[in-house]
Design a protein around this motif. Structure first.
Motif, PDB file in Angstrom:
ATOM      1  N   UNK A 168      -5.979  -5.615  -0.110  1.00 23.68           N
ATOM      2  CA  UNK A 168      -5.583  -4.703  -1.185  1.00 23.68           C
ATOM      3  C   UNK A 168      -6.799  -4.022  -1.799  1.00 23.68           C
ATOM      4  N   UNK A 169      -6.542  -2.882  -2.414  1.00 20.73           N
ATOM      5  CA  UNK A 169      -7.549  -2.147  -3.164  1.00 20.73           C
ATOM      6  C   UNK A 169      -6.897  -1.613  -4.434  1.00 20.73           C
ATOM      7  N   UNK A 170      -7.628  -0.806  -5.201  1.00 18.40           N
ATOM      8  CA  UNK A 170      -7.077  -0.283  -6.455  1.00 18.40           C
ATOM      9  C   UNK A 170      -5.716   0.382  -6.216  1.00 18.40           C
ATOM     10  N   UNK A 171      -5.636   1.197  -5.177  1.00 13.41           N
ATOM     11  CA  UNK A 171      -4.415   1.959  -4.910  1.00 13.41           C
ATOM     12  C   UNK A 171      -3.228   1.042  -4.625  1.00 13.41           C
ATOM     13  N   UNK A 172      -3.474  -0.044  -3.874  1.00 12.51           N
ATOM     14  CA  UNK A 172      -2.382  -0.940  -3.503  1.00 12.51           C
ATOM     15  C   UNK A 172      -1.718  -1.538  -4.726  1.00 12.51           C
ATOM     16  N   UNK A 173      -2.508  -1.841  -5.756  1.00 18.50           N
ATOM     17  CA  UNK A 173      -1.968  -2.439  -6.976  1.00 18.50           C
ATOM     18  C   UNK A 173      -1.158  -1.442  -7.802  1.00 18.50           C
ATOM     19  N   UNK A 174      -1.171  -0.176  -7.396  1.00 22.00           N
ATOM     20  CA  UNK A 174      -0.479   0.852  -8.181  1.00 22.00           C
ATOM     21  C   UNK A 174       0.893   1.205  -7.623  1.00 22.00           C
ATOM     22  N   UNK A 175       1.329   0.486  -6.563  1.00 20.07           N
ATOM     23  CA  UNK A 175       2.617   0.797  -5.944  1.00 20.07           C
ATOM     24  C   UNK A 175       3.360  -0.489  -5.618  1.00 20.07           C
ATOM     25  N   UNK A 176       4.673  -0.329  -5.376  1.00 17.94           N
ATOM     26  CA  UNK A 176       5.484  -1.461  -4.964  1.00 17.94           C
ATOM     27  C   UNK A 176       5.020  -1.921  -3.582  1.00 17.94           C
ATOM     28  N   UNK A 177       4.965  -3.222  -3.389  1.00 25.47           N
ATOM     29  CA  UNK A 177       4.472  -3.756  -2.118  1.00 25.47           C
ATOM     30  C   UNK A 177       5.054  -5.149  -1.937  1.00 25.47           C
ATOM     31  N   UNK A 178       5.791  -5.357  -0.871  1.00 26.09           N
ATOM     32  CA  UNK A 178       6.458  -6.648  -0.670  1.00 26.09           C
ATOM     33  C   UNK A 178       5.643  -7.627   0.171  1.00 26.09           C
ATOM     34  N   UNK A 179       4.524  -7.187   0.717  1.00 24.16           N
ATOM     35  CA  UNK A 179       3.720  -8.052   1.576  1.00 24.16           C
ATOM     36  C   UNK A 179       2.515  -8.570   0.809  1.00 24.16           C
ATOM     37  N   UNK A 180       2.582  -9.837   0.393  1.00 23.13           N
ATOM     38  CA  UNK A 180       1.483 -10.400  -0.390  1.00 23.13           C
ATOM     39  C   UNK A 180       1.600 -11.919  -0.419  1.00 23.13           C
ATOM     40  N   UNK A 181       0.551 -12.609  -0.882  1.00 22.72           N
ATOM     41  CA  UNK A 181       0.596 -14.073  -0.960  1.00 22.72           C
ATOM     42  C   UNK A 181       1.392 -14.604  -2.143  1.00 22.72           C
ATOM     43  N   UNK A 182       1.914 -13.698  -2.983  1.00 24.36           N
ATOM     44  CA  UNK A 182       2.698 -14.158  -4.134  1.00 24.36           C
ATOM     45  C   UNK A 182       4.133 -13.638  -4.099  1.00 24.36           C
ATOM     46  N   UNK A 183       4.524 -13.014  -2.989  1.00 20.62           N
ATOM     47  CA  UNK A 183       5.853 -12.427  -2.914  1.00 20.62           C
ATOM     48  C   UNK A 183       6.940 -13.489  -3.037  1.00 20.62           C
ATOM     49  N   UNK A 184       8.076 -13.072  -3.587  1.00 23.41           N
ATOM     50  CA  UNK A 184       9.267 -13.915  -3.620  1.00 23.41           C
ATOM     51  C   UNK A 184      10.065 -13.680  -2.337  1.00 23.41           C
ATOM     52  N   UNK A 185      11.062 -14.541  -2.096  1.00 26.01           N
ATOM     53  CA  UNK A 185      11.886 -14.367  -0.902  1.00 26.01           C
ATOM     54  C   UNK A 185      13.362 -14.529  -1.254  1.00 26.01           C
ATOM     55  N   UNK A 186      14.173 -13.593  -0.771  1.00 22.04           N
ATOM     56  CA  UNK A 186      15.629 -13.682  -0.873  1.00 22.04           C
ATOM     57  C   UNK A 186      16.159 -14.324   0.403  1.00 22.04           C
ATOM     58  N   UNK A 187      16.934 -15.394   0.259  1.00 20.05           N
ATOM     59  CA  UNK A 187      17.514 -16.106   1.397  1.00 20.05           C
ATOM     60  C   UNK A 187      19.026 -15.901   1.403  1.00 20.05           C
TER      61      UNK A 187
END
Length: 446
Positions: A168-187
């Motif tokens: 990630x960089x500054x820009x990544x933190x400014x948009x919706x993004x589902x791929x990350x180490x803190x993402x939630x998951x819908x089962x």
């Protein structure tokens, strides 16, 4: 000789001005009892930083071939000038520049404060936030609360929160993004869970998940302690661990990840730090320290950081809007590995392969960050902290021993194996630099 002019330019033997090769920050922050080291490779913008004799002059400390060091003693709080000068073999000054060493003594703050640290892959392991926390907490326990969805356990009583997102960089933190180490998951599944099972803990393939939202045909889980892999593949079922009423296994029909950007508010469609602390029950934010970014720095010798400028302002402005009293520290980036680590990761062509060109880009980017913090709109609550000069790029990257050539396997030399990510000693140096910045900020604003 006009030293003010020397701060802006360097001179060759014919007194012709040329580009300054000293990348000193205006200030470096030191702490009583804490050994400070300023490495010349992190200061001198040259392919071979030892081409000239390096002389450090300061009322305090000691100067060696590779670095200057000073461990302030109790009672030595204050400001000290440090001059770095380059000399040729005839004693002619090639270039010189002065900085200020600001020595602080840790003080007990008058209330407990919340600290948010976030960054890219250099923050994923949580080392630099935890080092700063541990060193201050040893002096004044119980006064710092580090918030964040990622957690690093220090001991039975202390857990350090932070946000670290690889790539990630500054820009990544400014948009919706589902791929990350803190993402939630819908089962998506058939289940019998009720409100009595909310916040129950489940496990899948050794990773813990906490049940957060219950709907008729699907369940939403957030990350449990230690679960920080980027969007891991889920197995066939989740098994019960604790804190629930209905403990039957949950068989997974399908799943999808969501909520990757911790600061993103899906309802408003923008970054929202108020929403971030509310939905995670973190309280207010008093201090923010940001280590961004090596991502996006793929142009050698680059001087144009307009993209980083635009999106860093989005983040900084939103923090200030949501928490007007919060103070922000921008941590500079370290220099890349000078001993083969870049080519080990990126080859001999394409993005990032030019290690010295990337070194100059890092120098220029840090200068951009420092100048940004001086702008009228930021100077009262944003501070720059130089990391590169406090990081030993020559010895604190991963290395391996390799034969010096194909015909001489008995003699080996050390070759870098990673261009940007240091070994644990390097991460610890980030933590030391952060601790000095933390003490300065706490002293100044409390």
């Amino acid at each position: 000789m006009d030293t003010q002019k020397m701060d802006k330019t360097c001179l060759n033997q014919n007194n012709e001005t040329k580009k300054n090769v000293l990348g000193l920050s205006e200030k470096y922050y030191l702490v009583v009892g804490d050994r400070f080291e300023l490495f010349y490779r992190g200061v001198i913008k040259m392919h071979n930083p030892y081409r000239y004799y390096v002389k450090a002059t300061c009322p305090k400390g000691y100067t060696y071939n590779r670095y200057f060091t000073y461990t302030p003693k109790d009672g030595e709080e204050g400001n000290y000038p440090l001059k770095i000068a380059l000399y040729d073999d005839d004693g002619t000054v090639i270039c010189e520049k002065e900085t200020t060493l600001v020595v602080e003594k840790p003080k007990e703050i008058n209330r407990k404060v919340n600290v948010l640290c976030f960054g890219d892959s250099l923050t994923v392991n949580g080392v630099w936030p935890s080092i700063g926390f541990e060193k201050y907490n040893k002096e004044f326990p119980g006064l710092l609360n580090f918030i964040g969805k990622s957690k690093k356990v220090i001991d039975d009583e202390n857990i350090v929160g932070y946000e670290g997102y690889g790539g990630w960089q500054w820009k990544t933190f400014c948009f919706d993004n589902d791929k990350s180490p803190s993402s939630s998951v819908w089962v998506k599944c058939n289940h019998n869970k009720t409100d009595l099972d909310q916040h129950s803990v489940w496990e899948c393939d050794g990773r813990k998940w906490v049940l957060e939202t219950i709907e008729e045909d699907r369940l939403k889980f957030k990350r449990g302690l230690g679960n920080s892999q980027v969007n891991p593949v889920l197995g066939e079922k989740l098994t019960y661990v604790e804190h629930g009423e209905n403990t039957e296994d949950i068989y997974i029909d399908s799943y999808e990840y969501s909520d990757g950007n911790p600061f993103w508010n899906k309802e408003t469609g923008k970054v929202d730090f108020k929403d971030y602390v509310t939905k995670n029950n973190f309280g207010d934010i008093d201090y923010v320290f940001i280590l961004l970014t090596w991502n996006g720095q793929y142009i050698p010798y680059n001087k144009d950081f307009s993209i980083h400028d635009e999106y860093s302002s989005v983040i900084i402005d939103q923090i200030h809007k949501d928490f007007p009293n919060a103070k922000i520290g921008l941590m500079g980036i370290q220099l890349p590995c000078p001993n083969g680590g870049i080519t080990a990761c990126y080859g001999a062509d394409g993005y990032y392969h030019d290690w010295y060109g990337e070194t100059i880009t890092a120098f220029n980017y840090n200068e951009f960050l420092e100048e940004k913090c001086k702008r009228e709109e930021y100077k009262d609550y944003v501070e720059y902290f130089d990391t590169k000069a406090q990081f030993d790029a020559e010895y604190n990257y991963w290395v391996k021993d390799m034969p010096v050539n194909n015909r001489n396997p008995e003699i080996t030399e050390r070759i870098g194996t990673n261009g940007i990510h240091p070994n644990l000693c390097g991460y610890n140096q980030f933590g030391d630099a952060f601790y000095r910045a933390l003490v300065y900020m706490l002293n100044k604003y409390n």
